[in-house]
Design an enzyme around this catalytic site. Structure first.
Site, mmCIF file in Angstrom:
data_model
loop_
_atom_site.group_PDB
_atom_site.id
_atom_site.type_symbol
_atom_site.label_atom_id
_atom_site.label_comp_id
_atom_site.label_asym_id
_atom_site.label_seq_id
_atom_site.Cartn_x
_atom_site.Cartn_y
_atom_site.Cartn_z
ATOM 1 N N ALA A 178 52.712 30.127 62.868
ATOM 2 C CA ALA A 178 52.755 31.592 62.893
ATOM 3 C C ALA A 178 51.973 32.103 64.097
ATOM 4 C CB ALA A 178 52.178 32.156 61.600
ATOM 5 N N SER A 211 48.585 28.591 61.154
ATOM 6 C CA SER A 211 48.351 29.683 62.094
ATOM 7 C C SER A 211 48.246 29.127 63.501
ATOM 8 C CB SER A 211 47.063 30.428 61.756
ATOM 9 O OG SER A 211 45.927 29.652 62.142
ATOM 10 N N ASP A 212 48.539 29.955 64.488
ATOM 11 C CA ASP A 212 48.138 29.617 65.841
ATOM 12 C C ASP A 212 46.613 29.631 65.874
ATOM 13 O OD1 ASP A 212 48.165 29.016 68.542
ATOM 14 O OD2 ASP A 212 49.616 30.568 69.066
ATOM 15 N N TRP A 213 46.050 29.024 66.908
ATOM 16 C CA TRP A 213 44.599 28.802 66.949
ATOM 17 C C TRP A 213 43.835 30.125 67.073
ATOM 18 C CZ3 TRP A 213 47.102 24.908 65.789
ATOM 19 C CH2 TRP A 213 46.551 23.635 65.647
ATOM 20 N N GLY A 214 43.167 30.520 65.977
ATOM 21 C CA GLY A 214 42.405 31.759 65.960
ATOM 22 C C GLY A 214 43.210 32.976 65.547
#
Length: 780
Positions: A178, A211-214
């Site tokens: 995402a 999730s994408d990172w962060g």
């Protein structure tokens, strides 16, 4: 792997460090393995093969070749202990100025989806999982963590979700990533419509959503929406939020258990038995050499011959003059999270020598800057004049450098870098006996390149680009690549102009991104509204010629059909042709593209050889999104087969039974749409994220957004810039890694910045910054 505890904590719903989900290791991709240890800088990773980026490989139009590349990456991933490779990326190329376009396949979702499905099937058959990304509508790098993509329903499903849908239904990727951005007012990681109603319930996705990172700020809301794990580890902060949400009933145990079950299923599927103690982490010589060979073949099949008046191929034992710093320092990949650490980069000059070319070389410009170097220009022009006197062919290496495009920031200009254009302009005043070798992850202004006698588009061709280039230029390989995107004359010709990033004087809302072009992206716009382009979608020349004959279309009016025709190599060298099938929609004023790609096949032929090409079209080829699903639209269509969008060789009408297209707009409503017209098809909230006011700030906002209202935010923004400079003392400010890290600190959500700051920006300070921006009193 930790199990769910009685106190309601679910440790495995957050990452373990930077690169583990549960007990399996993941790594960035998608054109190689970027395996690294926790705490390493972006470019500090284990050595691996750097394959051509997606922007290059897509021009092969060859799913079987993409599958070979994915298998090569999988082999290296296993030797490095990586169980899931984060890729490929199928975001649509809405604008050529997107800094990350080099990671994406195409402006067309059908082509992107088919290539990505081949990649995923191959890699997962080899025992390594994939992560299709970035879901969804992550089409610009400007404010990518805080921007809201406002997309009407038809554009969302027909353009921006379509490639993901193809991939899920044809290949079932192990995971979906995402994206950072908001979609129609809701963060992608919290978007139930995307993650549950569409991805799982409508498409039947079985895997895990990360999730994408962060990107994840509100973990309970993300889990409730259908996300399963946040990446990376949030230092326990979001796990605490999860426990509290379970206690208060904002998140059910059933929702959390469901996500945990998906994490465990992924780990069970891809878990690897431990290797011998003390085993050195590296890729074997055999695997590494095989990777280099595959990388070269992918680039040989993907380079696009855009123009040729007989300049290419060069004669045997030719003497040439090579100009351009990009020959000495070739740009083979983009910067950012996909950067591959490779030690086996072909030397372009040496590769020409291997092909029996007598070479003279001048740098001409410095690719590390945009500034002109008068001495380098003087030396190059002197050599050009001497070459012109002797009628020696000249090759000019030009294009986008890593100072002009990269992850985390969008391009500021469509222009060729000014030091290159200044030199090439002077060269053309002396002679036009020039072949232009083009580098870059995206289209740019090729007005000067087009004045040369030949143009070969190499994109970012990976570590073996040098050998592939030399072999094509000398005729040892017949070019067969076709453009997977249009190359417009200028940025103002692009349908998203004025509604992308910071582009256009009227666009002062980079966080509120209205997709005013709707379904008319790329060639769908240029072709429908008669906007000329420099090089059209699907274009690419060859050293041989092909004849298309004997078209037949068979099927039923209610469903799909089968397109058959004969293809013959009428030249004197072997070659591969990309046959393209377009469906011309019924004539009229309906709000629908003039033509759309619906099938393709790459066919290899020896001289004089003839084959029958068969391309099936399903009912979706004649459908549009309306009333919550795809419906076949009835009418008289035209099936077109040819070598490119502008080079149609065969046509046949085809009658289809179906519904009438329902739309409040017609083709009389010009694109980009007016504010009033866009309001007719976009039913979501028109946000004002670009002008947040005190009282609205939260952990989802960035330092950049808050600094106008908070001295404390300004102070920490300055500290962030200083930290980046200290991290990269030997790098210039324009270095792509420096720029990306600066953008992450300033424009990333402050929650993610805090989590990844190593305790420097702690939660108390983060909250103080938010309170200060909201006009509340800050103690201490």
């Amino acid at each position: 792997m930790e199990k769910s505890a009685d106190n309601g904590t679910y440790r495995d719903l957050t990452g373990h460090g930077a690169w583990h989900i549960g007990d399996i290791r993941v790594s960035d991709g998608p054109h190689g393995v970027r395996a690294q240890e926790d705490g390493a800088k972006n470019n500090d990773s284990y050595e691996a093969t750097c394959y051509p980026t997606a922007s290059a490989a897509a021009c092969s139009w060859d799913p079987a070749l993409i599958a070979q590349m994915a298998a090569g990456i999988a082999a290296e991933a296993k030797e490095l202990g990586v169980r899931v490779v984060l890729g490929p990326g199928v975001n649509i190329k809405r604008s050529p100025l997107c800094g990350r376009n080099f990671e994406y396949y195409s402006e067309d979702p059908f082509l992107a989806g088919r290539l990505a499905a081949a990649y995923i099937r191959s890699m997962q058959e080899a025992g390594v999982g994939t992560s299709i990304k970035h879901f969804a509508c992550n089409n610009q790098e400007t404010h990518r963590m805080t921007a809201n993509s406002m997309v009407d329903e038809r554009a969302l499903h027909e353009i921006y979700l379509a490639a993901f849908e193809i991939v899920v239904k044809e290949a079932q990727p192990a995971t979906v990533m995402a994206s950072y951005n908001y979609v129609n007012g809701t963060p992608a990681c919290e978007n139930r419509y995307l993650l549950t109603e569409t991805l799982r319930e409508k498409w039947g996705f079985k895997g895990l959503v990360m999730s994408d990172w962060g990107a994840c700020v509100d973990l309970p809301a993300c889990i409730a929406a259908g996300m399963d794990v946040e990446m990376p580890d949030s230092l326990g902060h979001h796990a605490e939020d999860l426990t509290e949400a379970l206690r208060q009933g904002h998140l059910t145990k059933e929702e959390a258990d469901r996500a945990l079950a998906r994490v465990r299923a992924l780990c069970d599927r891809y878990r690897e038995e431990s290797g011998p103690a003390g085993h050195e982490v590296r890729i074997s010589y055999k695997t590494r050499e095989a990777g280099h060979r595959i990388a070269r073949r992918v680039e040989e099949e993907s380079a696009v011959l855009l123009k040729n008046d007989g300049f290419f191929p060069l004669k045997e034992n030719a003497e040439i003059l090579l100009i351009g710093d990009l020959a000495l320092n070739p740009r083979i990949q983009g910067g950012g999270s996909s950067h591959i650490n490779t030690k086996q980069v072909d030397d372009l000059l040496a590769e020409f020598a291997k092909c029996d070319i007598r070479l003279h070389f001048e740098r001409g410009y410095d690719c590390r800057t945009l500034r002109r170097d008068r001495e380098l220009e003087k030396q190059a022009l002197s050599a050009v004049r001497k070459a012109a006197e002797k009628n020696i062919p000249i090759l000019f290496c030009g294009g986008l450098t890593d100072r002009t495009e990269g992850e985390g920031y969008d391009r500021e200009s469509y222009d060729l870098p000014r030091n290159q254009s200044a030199l090439l302009k002077q060269m053309l005043a002396v002679t036009d006996n020039i072949g232009y070798l083009s580098f870059g992850g995206s289209p740019y202004d090729m007005a000067l390149a087009d004045k040369c006698r030949g143009v070969l588009q190499l994109y970012l061709g990976g570590e073996a680009m040098g050998g592939a280039c030399a072999r094509i230029v000398t005729g040892r390989v017949n070019p067969s690549g076709k453009l997977a995107e249009s190359i417009p004359f200028g940025e103002q010709d692009v349908p998203s102009y004025g509604f992308f990033g910071r582009q256009g004087e009227q666009n002062d809302h980079p966080d509120d991104v209205e997709y005013r072009e709707s379904i008319f992206v790329g060639y769908r716009y240029y072709d429908t509204f008669d906007r000329p382009v420099r090089y059209c979608f699907g274009h690419g020349l060859s050293y041989t010629t092909y004849a298309y004959t004997d078209l037949t279309v068979t099927g039923t009016p209610e469903g799909g059909c089968t397109v058959r025709f004969s293809l013959e190599n009428t030249g004197d060298v072997a070659g591969s042709e990309v046959c393209q099938v377009y469906v011309k929609n019924p004539d009229g004023e309906a709000f629908r593209p003039h033509r759309e790609l619906k099938g393709f096949a790459k066919v290899h032929l020896e001289p004089g050889e003839k084959k029958t090409v068969e391309i099936p079209l399903d009912a979706r080829a004649f459908s549009a999104w309306q009333e919550g699903d795809f419906n076949v639209i009835g009418g008289r269509y035209e099936i077109q087969a040819g070598a490119s969008l502008a080079d149609i060789r065969l046509k046949q009408e085809w009658e289809v039974a179906g519904s009438e297209l329902i739309s409040s707009l017609t083709l009389k409503n010009r694109v980009p749409l007016s504010d009033e017209d866009f309001g007719k098809i976009y039913t979501g909230e028109r946000t004002h994220f670009s002008q947040p006011v005190p009282g609205e700030f939260s952990r989802k906002n960035s330092l950049a957004q808050m600094q106008a209202h908070s001295p404390l935010a300004r102070r920490w923004a300055s500290i962030g810039r200083l930290i980046v400079r200290l991290m990269f003392l030997t790098r210039p400010a324009g270095d792509p890694e420096v720029r990306m890290m600066t953008e992450v600190l300033l424009e990333g959500n402050i929650d993610g910045v805090s989590n990844q700051s190593g305790g420097l920006l702690n939660r108390k300070t983060m909250q103080a910054i938010i309170d200060s921006a909201n006009g509340r009193e800050v103690n201490g």
